[in-house]
Write a protein that holds these residues in place. Structure first.
Motif, PDB file in Angstrom:
ATOM      1  N   ILE A  32       0.873  -1.164   0.000  1.00 49.64           N
ATOM      2  CA  ILE A  32       0.000   0.000   0.000  1.00 49.64           C
ATOM      3  C   ILE A  32       0.913   1.218   0.000  1.00 49.64           C
ATOM      4  O   ILE A  32       1.690   1.423   0.929  1.00 49.64           O
ATOM      5  CB  ILE A  32      -0.925   0.016   1.233  1.00 49.64           C
ATOM      6  N   ILE A 153     -15.249  -0.170  -5.130  1.00 46.12           N
ATOM      7  CA  ILE A 153     -14.165  -1.143  -5.002  1.00 46.12           C
ATOM      8  C   ILE A 153     -14.599  -2.503  -5.560  1.00 46.12           C
ATOM      9  O   ILE A 153     -13.817  -3.200  -6.229  1.00 46.12           O
ATOM     10  CB  ILE A 153     -13.704  -1.256  -3.535  1.00 46.12           C
ATOM     11  N   LEU A 164      -4.844  -0.829  -7.538  1.00 43.96           N
ATOM     12  CA  LEU A 164      -6.017  -0.033  -7.192  1.00 43.96           C
ATOM     13  C   LEU A 164      -5.563   1.342  -6.722  1.00 43.96           C
ATOM     14  O   LEU A 164      -4.776   1.456  -5.782  1.00 43.96           O
ATOM     15  CB  LEU A 164      -6.815  -0.733  -6.087  1.00 43.96           C
ATOM     16  N   LEU A 166      -6.788   4.930  -5.175  1.00 44.38           N
ATOM     17  CA  LEU A 166      -7.900   5.561  -4.466  1.00 44.38           C
ATOM     18  C   LEU A 166      -7.549   7.012  -4.156  1.00 44.38           C
ATOM     19  O   LEU A 166      -6.588   7.277  -3.438  1.00 44.38           O
ATOM     20  CB  LEU A 166      -8.198   4.805  -3.167  1.00 44.38           C
ATOM     21  N   LEU A 182     -10.507   1.221   5.312  1.00 46.30           N
ATOM     22  CA  LEU A 182      -9.080   0.952   5.497  1.00 46.30           C
ATOM     23  C   LEU A 182      -8.839  -0.528   5.791  1.00 46.30           C
ATOM     24  O   LEU A 182      -7.872  -1.121   5.294  1.00 46.30           O
ATOM     25  CB  LEU A 182      -8.520   1.824   6.618  1.00 46.30           C
ATOM     26  N   ILE A 185      -8.961  -2.337   2.526  1.00 41.86           N
ATOM     27  CA  ILE A 185      -7.742  -2.148   1.723  1.00 41.86           C
ATOM     28  C   ILE A 185      -6.625  -3.056   2.240  1.00 41.86           C
ATOM     29  O   ILE A 185      -5.868  -3.650   1.454  1.00 41.86           O
ATOM     30  CB  ILE A 185      -7.322  -0.663   1.743  1.00 41.86           C
ATOM     31  N   LEU A 188      -7.441  -6.530   1.034  1.00 43.38           N
ATOM     32  CA  LEU A 188      -7.095  -6.689  -0.383  1.00 43.38           C
ATOM     33  C   LEU A 188      -5.589  -6.860  -0.559  1.00 43.38           C
ATOM     34  O   LEU A 188      -5.129  -7.630  -1.420  1.00 43.38           O
ATOM     35  CB  LEU A 188      -7.586  -5.473  -1.182  1.00 43.38           C
ATOM     36  N   LYS A 189      -4.825  -6.159   0.261  1.00 41.35           N
ATOM     37  CA  LYS A 189      -3.368  -6.326   0.240  1.00 41.35           C
ATOM     38  C   LYS A 189      -2.989  -7.774   0.539  1.00 41.35           C
ATOM     39  O   LYS A 189      -2.123  -8.358  -0.127  1.00 41.35           O
ATOM     40  CB  LYS A 189      -2.725  -5.386   1.261  1.00 41.35           C
ATOM     41  N   SER A 195      -2.068  -1.249  -3.843  1.00 37.00           N
ATOM     42  CA  SER A 195      -2.891  -0.040  -3.780  1.00 37.00           C
ATOM     43  C   SER A 195      -2.032   1.217  -3.706  1.00 37.00           C
ATOM     44  O   SER A 195      -0.974   1.212  -3.068  1.00 37.00           O
ATOM     45  CB  SER A 195      -3.819  -0.065  -2.550  1.00 37.00           C
ATOM     46  N   ILE A 197      -2.800   5.110  -2.468  1.00 36.25           N
ATOM     47  CA  ILE A 197      -3.793   5.944  -1.803  1.00 36.25           C
ATOM     48  C   ILE A 197      -3.305   7.388  -1.785  1.00 36.25           C
ATOM     49  O   ILE A 197      -2.186   7.666  -1.352  1.00 36.25           O
ATOM     50  CB  ILE A 197      -4.035   5.486  -0.349  1.00 36.25           C
TER      51      ILE A 197
END
Length: 507
Positions: A32, A153, A164, A166, A182, A185, A188-189, A195, A197
């Motif tokens: 992230i 999402i 991704l 955001l 959060l 996210i 998803l990681k 990601s 952000i």
């Protein structure tokens, strides 16, 4: 860890402005990566370069994605490679269902005929992944902003997202919705999704980011590996604004003068559900030179209170009195509220505070056209002079007052809203989330403007979801819960713990 994305020496120029100047960004697979910087620093421009909004050939530098040079000509090409961007303004169609939104432009069809059963089955699976229990047939319009963000999402997951992006994902969310997003996210990681952000909320950045890149004035200033060194808010702020901000809130003399405004026994019912009372027996006072805060959780009724007082812009069956200098005044319409000496800076500056397609000049004069008119005829030269005066006084960063407001950063847009209301000559300004969605540098400038107003003897009512902001700026704080005031604290008495205890112990 393998590098998924590398952007080398990215330079993007608009007429007269170099938005990006040899920016470098390296994002590792499965991390992230937070990008932070002041409004106008170039963060969103960089992501538009990456996603193909600004196509290859429209910028200088190279993009390497998954080991290959990438030259995207539009968003569809970047999405085909698994790069999905979710903008701050959500791109959902309100009157379509969740399922229709998820597969819009990517329909599940056979020989031109929609396969609804498969569409709904796939939608249910995607909704489970993002923690939503809604039916696939639910209209997006009926969802709150937090759930709409999750639908965005889910839409990204339907396109087999690998990277991704955001942009300010929690800007309009409540604390609980922000935490849920959060957490997703981070989940998803764990599933291998990388990601990026973009965020102004540094506490959230510190919570989830593996790497933080700071951009200032279109240039990469620093990249911090959170796994190798501590990431402090002070360090990020210093890199963002180019100076230390040990004092996040400017000092000011606290001098409360004569009573300016009193709201007494204020009651408001919901505009559509006649049986539901939204504001109950609220009493509020503001003295000259005083900054009075209203704290509370989302849905506590703070905005409803402000709008109902200012021209009865919200609610029905409103009762109670508003007094200025000890005498009752009529605030039953916006025009009458302005004449009584009130101004209201809405939390939604883009929809309710500004005409985005118009110039700074026209926006500044909106609340006081008489001030730039003679015998009912608009004096455009006078209008330009007024706008220019506020552009300089407010330090609105723009080439000139003929610039369209939609082209300004969030912080500069907020300064235009403030200029509009200051030109109306108010005695009391109600500021609803005055620093929402703007960076720390612009926040400091807004705080300075608030202090100047109080020094001039104006009264300020400040509604904010950021408790440190209320604690740093206010002389007194009213605590609101479920439409009623449940406590009043002086600056010396107030703390985050005390405010929260008043909210949660209210019967």
């Amino acid at each position: 860890m393998q590098t998924l994305l590398e952007m080398r020496d990215i330079t993007k120029t608009f007429p007269g402005v170099k938005a990006l100047d040899t920016v470098n960004l390296s994002v590792r697979q499965g991390e992230i990566h937070a990008i932070v910087g002041e409004n106008g620093a170039g963060k969103s421009t960089l992501m538009k370069v990456l996603s193909g909004v600004y196509p290859a050939g429209d910028y200088e530098g190279q993009i390497y994605y998954d080991g290959d040079i990438a030259e995207f000509r539009d968003i569809s090409e970047s999405e085909a490679r698994g790069i999905i961007i979710i903008h701050q303004e959500l791109a959902l169609v309100p009157l379509l269902s969740i399922a229709e939104n998820l597969f819009l432009g990517n329909e599940v069809a056979s020989k031109g005929v929609m396969q609804w059963q498969e569409t709904f089955q796939r939608t249910e699976g995607l909704l489970r992944k993002v923690g939503l229990r809604e039916s696939p047939g639910t209209l997006v319009d009926s969802l709150g902003v937090g759930k709409q963000q999750l639908v965005e999402i889910a839409k990204a997951l339907s396109k087999e997202v690998r990277l991704l992006i955001l942009d300010e994902p929690t800007a309009a969310l409540s604390e609980s919705d922000s935490q849920a997003l959060l957490d997703l996210i981070l989940e998803l990681k764990a599933q291998g999704v990388t990601s990026i952000i973009i965020s102004h909320k540094l506490n959230e950045v510190r919570r989830v980011a593996d790497t933080v890149t700071v951009i200032r004035d279109g240039t990469t200033v620093s990249t911090i590996d959170a796994r190798a060194e501590p990431v402090t808010e002070d360090r990020i702020v210093r890199d963002m604004v180019g100076r230390d901000m040990a004092h996040r809130y400017p000092d000011r003399q606290r001098r409360a003068g004569e009573m300016l405004m009193e709201i007494k026994d204020w009651n408001v019912w919901h505009p559509e559900h006649a049986e539901r009372q939204v504001i109950t027996d609220v009493n509020l006072s503001v003295r000259a030179g005083e900054v009075v805060g209203i704290a509370g959780l989302m849905g506590a009724g703070r905005t409803e209170l402000a709008m109902s007082v200012f021209g009865r812009s919200y609610g029905r069956n409103i009762s109670g009195t508003v007094e200025m200098h000890g005498k009752p005044v009529d605030t039953s319409s916006v025009t009458k509220a302005i004449e009584a000496g009130l101004a209201y800076v809405t939390e939604d500056r883009k929809s309710l505070g500004l005409i985005l397609e118009e110039t700074i000049r026209k926006n500044v004069s909106l609340a006081n056209l008489e001030g730039v008119s003679s015998n009912g005829v608009l004096d455009e030269n006078r209008e330009t002079e007024v706008a220019e005066k506020y552009r300089k006084a407010m330090n609105i960063r723009t080439p000139g007052v003929f610039q369209k407001v939609m082209n300004l950063s969030g912080g500069n847009q907020q300064k235009v809203v403030l200029s509009k209301w200051l030109f109306s000559g108010p005695e009391v300004l109600i500021l609803d989330e005055p620093t929402r969605g703007i960076d720390v540098g612009a926040k400091f400038e807004i705080y300075g403007i608030i202090n100047e107003l109080s020094a001039e003897g104006k009264g300020v009512v400040m509604i904010s979801s950021e408790m440190p902001e209320l604690l740093g700026m206010c002389d007194r704080i009213y605590v609101m819960n479920e439409g009623a005031f449940v406590g009043e604290l002086t600056a010396e008495e107030a703390s985050q713990e005390r405010i929260m205890s008043l909210i949660v112990t209210d019967e």
